[in-house]
Design a protein around this motif. Structure first.
Motif, PDB file in Angstrom:
ATOM      1  N   UNK A  41       0.280 -12.422  25.262  1.00  0.00           N
ATOM      2  CA  UNK A  41       0.863 -11.522  23.872  1.00  0.00           C
ATOM      3  C   UNK A  41       1.530 -10.377  24.541  1.00  0.00           C
ATOM      4  N   UNK A  42       0.643  -9.377  25.075  1.00  0.00           N
ATOM      5  CA  UNK A  42       1.046  -8.175  25.516  1.00  0.00           C
ATOM      6  C   UNK A  42       2.017  -8.026  26.625  1.00  0.00           C
ATOM      7  N   UNK A 171       9.027   0.849  18.378  1.00  0.00           N
ATOM      8  CA  UNK A 171       9.816   1.720  18.145  1.00  0.00           C
ATOM      9  C   UNK A 171      10.885   1.064  17.027  1.00  0.00           C
ATOM     10  N   UNK A 172      11.376  -0.201  17.076  1.00  0.00           N
ATOM     11  CA  UNK A 172      11.990  -0.907  16.241  1.00  0.00           C
ATOM     12  C   UNK A 172      11.298  -2.361  15.854  1.00  0.00           C
ATOM     13  N   UNK A 173      10.273  -2.520  14.880  1.00  0.00           N
ATOM     14  CA  UNK A 173       9.757  -3.433  14.587  1.00  0.00           C
ATOM     15  C   UNK A 173      10.624  -4.650  13.955  1.00  0.00           C
ATOM     16  N   UNK A 174      11.726  -4.452  13.547  1.00  0.00           N
ATOM     17  CA  UNK A 174      12.316  -5.470  13.136  1.00  0.00           C
ATOM     18  C   UNK A 174      13.260  -6.232  14.023  1.00  0.00           C
ATOM     19  N   UNK A 175      13.326  -5.671  15.441  1.00  0.00           N
ATOM     20  CA  UNK A 175      13.723  -6.359  16.402  1.00  0.00           C
ATOM     21  C   UNK A 175      12.990  -7.288  17.154  1.00  0.00           C
ATOM     22  N   UNK A 256       4.135   8.830  32.639  1.00  0.00           N
ATOM     23  CA  UNK A 256       5.456   8.413  32.123  1.00  0.00           C
ATOM     24  C   UNK A 256       5.258   8.202  30.948  1.00  0.00           C
ATOM     25  N   UNK A 257       6.197   8.975  29.963  1.00  0.00           N
ATOM     26  CA  UNK A 257       6.086   8.786  28.597  1.00  0.00           C
ATOM     27  C   UNK A 257       7.277   8.097  28.014  1.00  0.00           C
ATOM     28  N   UNK A 258       7.229   7.087  26.997  1.00  0.00           N
ATOM     29  CA  UNK A 258       8.038   6.240  26.576  1.00  0.00           C
ATOM     30  C   UNK A 258       8.362   6.265  25.194  1.00  0.00           C
ATOM     31  N   UNK A 259       9.521   5.924  24.484  1.00  0.00           N
ATOM     32  CA  UNK A 259       9.824   6.034  23.220  1.00  0.00           C
ATOM     33  C   UNK A 259       9.347   4.926  22.361  1.00  0.00           C
ATOM     34  N   UNK A 260       7.853   4.705  22.331  1.00  0.00           N
ATOM     35  CA  UNK A 260       7.138   3.860  21.859  1.00  0.00           C
ATOM     36  C   UNK A 260       5.966   4.331  21.258  1.00  0.00           C
ATOM     37  N   UNK A 261       5.357   3.401  20.586  1.00  0.00           N
ATOM     38  CA  UNK A 261       4.046   3.454  19.806  1.00  0.00           C
ATOM     39  C   UNK A 261       2.870   2.977  20.759  1.00  0.00           C
ATOM     40  N   UNK A 262       2.081   2.081  20.220  1.00  0.00           N
ATOM     41  CA  UNK A 262       0.699   1.782  21.030  1.00  0.00           C
ATOM     42  C   UNK A 262       0.984   0.178  21.725  1.00  0.00           C
ATOM     43  N   UNK A 263       2.473  -0.119  21.900  1.00  0.00           N
ATOM     44  CA  UNK A 263       2.484  -1.348  22.534  1.00  0.00           C
ATOM     45  C   UNK A 263       3.630  -1.220  23.429  1.00  0.00           C
ATOM     46  N   UNK A 264       3.724  -0.536  24.573  1.00  0.00           N
ATOM     47  CA  UNK A 264       4.768  -0.153  25.419  1.00  0.00           C
ATOM     48  C   UNK A 264       5.085  -1.711  26.220  1.00  0.00           C
ATOM     49  N   UNK A 265       4.181  -2.300  26.611  1.00  0.00           N
ATOM     50  CA  UNK A 265       4.559  -3.677  27.506  1.00  0.00           C
ATOM     51  C   UNK A 265       5.474  -4.444  26.474  1.00  0.00           C
ATOM     52  N   UNK A 267       7.428  -3.253  23.775  1.00  0.00           N
ATOM     53  CA  UNK A 267       8.119  -2.313  23.182  1.00  0.00           C
ATOM     54  C   UNK A 267       9.485  -2.270  24.256  1.00  0.00           C
ATOM     55  N   UNK A 268       8.889  -1.678  25.578  1.00  0.00           N
ATOM     56  CA  UNK A 268       9.954  -1.398  26.549  1.00  0.00           C
ATOM     57  C   UNK A 268       9.482  -2.217  27.954  1.00  0.00           C
TER      58      UNK A 268
END
Length: 297
Positions: A41-42, A171-175, A256-265, A267-268
């Motif tokens: 899942x992640x 960052x964009x939950x609707x996508x 490394x800082x990403x434009x994300x919340x708690x789920x980078x794998x 989200x990005x």
């Protein structure tokens, strides 16, 4: 859900996803988080991107997916002990490891307890970087209450509830694709019954003190393995300041800082995959070639 390989580890059923070719170097083991999660899942989108290049192993952690739980409260130490048994079963004396949230704490704990087993590690939105839960007092009350199960039931019953919860994660939950939302709902229904994360929190909160048993901050300066931290800039569960402090405490660690919340794998996945690939493929150093107590493998 991807096909699983299955075995008995430590007397309990275990399942994992495996992909990619056998290589000369150690495999990359991917550890998922707690709560609404399981191996692919992640990490599914990262597996898709890296499977052509290296052997990848993503276990369902105890109490998730196809792996039996402990049947009792357990903490980060219990999970890491299970991981060592899992690696022994697969005949893996040394690995690269990336872990998300709870899995990031496991990766750090393994590298601290058994540095000879880890070549390089990538904690992502990692647990273990603080002794307090976010919104600590309220979170502790919720962790000890059956009220938390309402979140699982809400997510299991409604795609809209899942997307509302994803505001903390991406960052964009609707996508987020519909098939991923459907998988989250499936996992939520499963975890409403298994309550695996509740058992983890019960173990982590056990004892007389106010801290988390899995707090690794005092030990981080002793980490000897090369570490790349990946963290979301707006992670509400493990705020970025904790990752910055951890990186500063560990000799040679990078962040490394990403434009994300708690789920980078999720989200990005492209950026996370590139960062992991570049880090693992960087030229070998003396510390990589042979970890303390380990011969070259």
């Amino acid at each position: 859900m991807r096909p699983r390989r299955r075995a008995t580890v430590g007397g309990r059923a275990a399942a994992w996803v495996e992909a990619g070719p056998e290589g000369a170097g150690p495999p990359l083991v991917l550890l998922h988080g707690g709560g609404f999660d399981r191996a692919d899942l992640s990490w599914g989108a990262v597996i898709d991107r890296l499977a052509a290049e290296r052997r990848l192993i993503a276990p369902d952690l105890p109490g998730y997916g196809g792996t039996d739980g402990f049947g009792r409260p357990h903490d980060l130490g219990d999970l890491t002990d299970w991981l060592r048994k899992f690696l022994d079963h697969l005949g893996l004396p040394r690995i690269d490891v990336a872990g998300l949230s709870m899995g990031g704490g496991m990766a750090l704990r393994l590298a601290l307890d058994a540095p000879e087993r880890v070549r390089r590690l990538v904690p992502v939105a990692s647990y273990g970087l603080t002794g307090r839960l976010p919104f600590d007092a309220a979170a502790r009350r919720l962790a000890r209450s059956e009220t938390r199960l309402a979140f699982y039931h809400a997510a299991a019953g409604s795609a809209l509830a899942v997307r509302a919860g994803l505001f903390m994660a991406v960052s964009r939950p609707w996508t987020v694709p519909r098939d991923v939302v459907a998988e989250i709902r499936e996992v939520a229904a499963e975890q409403a019954e298994r309550r695996s994360f509740g058992a983890f929190l019960a173990g982590e909160l056990a004892g007389q003190g106010r801290g988390l048993r899995g707090d690794l901050t005092a030990r981080l300066p002793g980490l000897t393995r090369p570490a790349l931290f990946i963290h979301g800039a707006r992670d509400p569960l493990v705020p970025l300041r904790h990752a910055r402090a951890a990186t500063a405490a560990i000799p040679g660690a990078r962040l490394v800082v990403l434009r994300s919340g708690h789920w980078p794998p999720r989200d990005c996945p492209g950026r996370v995959s590139r960062e992991i690939r570049d880090f693992l493929d960087a030229p070998v150093t003396g510390s990589d070639a042979a970890a303390p107590g380990a011969g070259a493998r």
